[in-house]
Design a protein around this motif. Structure first.
Motif, PDB file in Angstrom:
ATOM      1  N   GLY A  93      10.286  34.395 -29.816  1.00 34.28           N
ATOM      2  CA  GLY A  93      11.270  35.189 -29.093  1.00 34.28           C
ATOM      3  C   GLY A  93      12.615  34.521 -28.919  1.00 34.28           C
ATOM      4  O   GLY A  93      13.581  35.172 -28.570  1.00 34.28           O
ATOM      5  N   ASP A  94      12.690  33.212 -29.175  1.00 31.30           N
ATOM      6  CA  ASP A  94      13.947  32.475 -29.041  1.00 31.30           C
ATOM      7  C   ASP A  94      14.646  32.767 -27.710  1.00 31.30           C
ATOM      8  O   ASP A  94      15.838  33.046 -27.657  1.00 31.30           O
ATOM      9  N   GLN A  95      13.901  32.710 -26.623  1.00 31.96           N
ATOM     10  CA  GLN A  95      14.465  32.968 -25.306  1.00 31.96           C
ATOM     11  C   GLN A  95      14.738  31.646 -24.600  1.00 31.96           C
ATOM     12  O   GLN A  95      13.865  30.787 -24.512  1.00 31.96           O
ATOM     13  N   TYR A  96      15.970  31.506 -24.096  1.00 28.91           N
ATOM     14  CA  TYR A  96      16.365  30.280 -23.407  1.00 28.91           C
ATOM     15  C   TYR A  96      16.060  30.411 -21.914  1.00 28.91           C
ATOM     16  O   TYR A  96      16.196  31.492 -21.328  1.00 28.91           O
ATOM     17  N   PHE A  97      15.631  29.312 -21.303  1.00 30.23           N
ATOM     18  CA  PHE A  97      15.449  29.266 -19.857  1.00 30.23           C
ATOM     19  C   PHE A  97      15.749  27.864 -19.370  1.00 30.23           C
ATOM     20  O   PHE A  97      15.719  26.904 -20.133  1.00 30.23           O
ATOM     21  N   ILE A 118       3.880  29.012 -21.421  1.00 30.46           N
ATOM     22  CA  ILE A 118       3.515  30.425 -21.269  1.00 30.46           C
ATOM     23  C   ILE A 118       4.712  31.140 -20.659  1.00 30.46           C
ATOM     24  O   ILE A 118       5.322  30.647 -19.703  1.00 30.46           O
ATOM     25  N   ILE A 119       5.053  32.280 -21.211  1.00 33.15           N
ATOM     26  CA  ILE A 119       6.087  33.136 -20.629  1.00 33.15           C
ATOM     27  C   ILE A 119       5.376  34.350 -20.042  1.00 33.15           C
ATOM     28  O   ILE A 119       4.465  34.909 -20.651  1.00 33.15           O
ATOM     29  N   ARG A 120       5.793  34.735 -18.837  1.00 35.09           N
ATOM     30  CA  ARG A 120       5.216  35.909 -18.168  1.00 35.09           C
ATOM     31  C   ARG A 120       6.350  36.890 -17.881  1.00 35.09           C
ATOM     32  O   ARG A 120       7.232  36.603 -17.072  1.00 35.09           O
ATOM     33  N   THR A 130      11.402  36.995 -15.060  1.00 30.53           N
ATOM     34  CA  THR A 130      10.508  36.419 -16.055  1.00 30.53           C
ATOM     35  C   THR A 130      10.152  35.009 -15.608  1.00 30.53           C
ATOM     36  O   THR A 130      11.013  34.252 -15.152  1.00 30.53           O
ATOM     37  N   GLU A 131       8.878  34.655 -15.744  1.00 32.40           N
ATOM     38  CA  GLU A 131       8.426  33.327 -15.319  1.00 32.40           C
ATOM     39  C   GLU A 131       8.024  32.501 -16.538  1.00 32.40           C
ATOM     40  O   GLU A 131       7.488  33.038 -17.501  1.00 32.40           O
ATOM     41  N   PHE A 132       8.287  31.193 -16.446  1.00 33.35           N
ATOM     42  CA  PHE A 132       7.904  30.252 -17.492  1.00 33.35           C
ATOM     43  C   PHE A 132       7.021  29.179 -16.879  1.00 33.35           C
ATOM     44  O   PHE A 132       7.271  28.728 -15.768  1.00 33.35           O
TER      45      PHE A 132
END
Length: 139
Positions: A93-97, A118-120, A130-132
């Motif tokens: 997903g290439d999602q930054y956090f 894990i991404i939720r 969204t939780e990581f």
């Protein structure tokens, strides 16, 4: 030679079978008869009473239920390190956090290091963020 024809046997229905069939027919016939409709009696029109105000007349919020999440296992790569926070890129997903350094107790992180994560993502309920979750380093 001519074959002998057997005479046709007539059997009388047993009294029990006759009774069962009779009861069944009477029951079915009784179910198909509709009762007579009675003419409605003359009555005055109903009087509508105004609703009584509730003691708690404030706006009631919808019930708060548990959050429902979609969980995805993946890899989080460290992309930026600073004194206050660490930036990760989650795959797939290439999602930054970003996480504060204070949340990463005793973690020895290097730029480019990969961690199991894990991404939720919220699906339903009162939650919107969204939780990581970081699990462990990738071996």
């Amino acid at each position: 030679m001519l074959a002998k024809q057997m005479p046709a046997r007539r059997t009388a229905a047993s009294p029990f079978l006759t009774f069962v069939i009779s009861v069944l027919l009477v029951t079915l016939t009784g179910c198909s008869i509709q009762p007579e409709k009675q003419a409605p009696a003359e009555t005055s029109p109903p009087v509508l009473k105004p609703p009584k105000p509730h003691e708690d007349s404030a706006i009631v919020s919808p019930p708060v239920g548990p959050c429902v999440y979609e969980s995805t296992k993946g890899i989080a790569e460290v992309t930026k390190l600073s004194a206050q926070q660490v930036t990760f890129k989650f795959y797939p997903g290439d999602q930054y956090f970003k996480l504060p350094v204070s949340d990463l107790q005793e973690a020895q992180l290097d730029l480019g290091q990969e961690l199991k994560a894990i991404i939720r993502r919220p699906l339903a309920g009162p939650c919107h963020n969204t939780e990581f979750e970081l699990l462990s380093t990738v071996d």
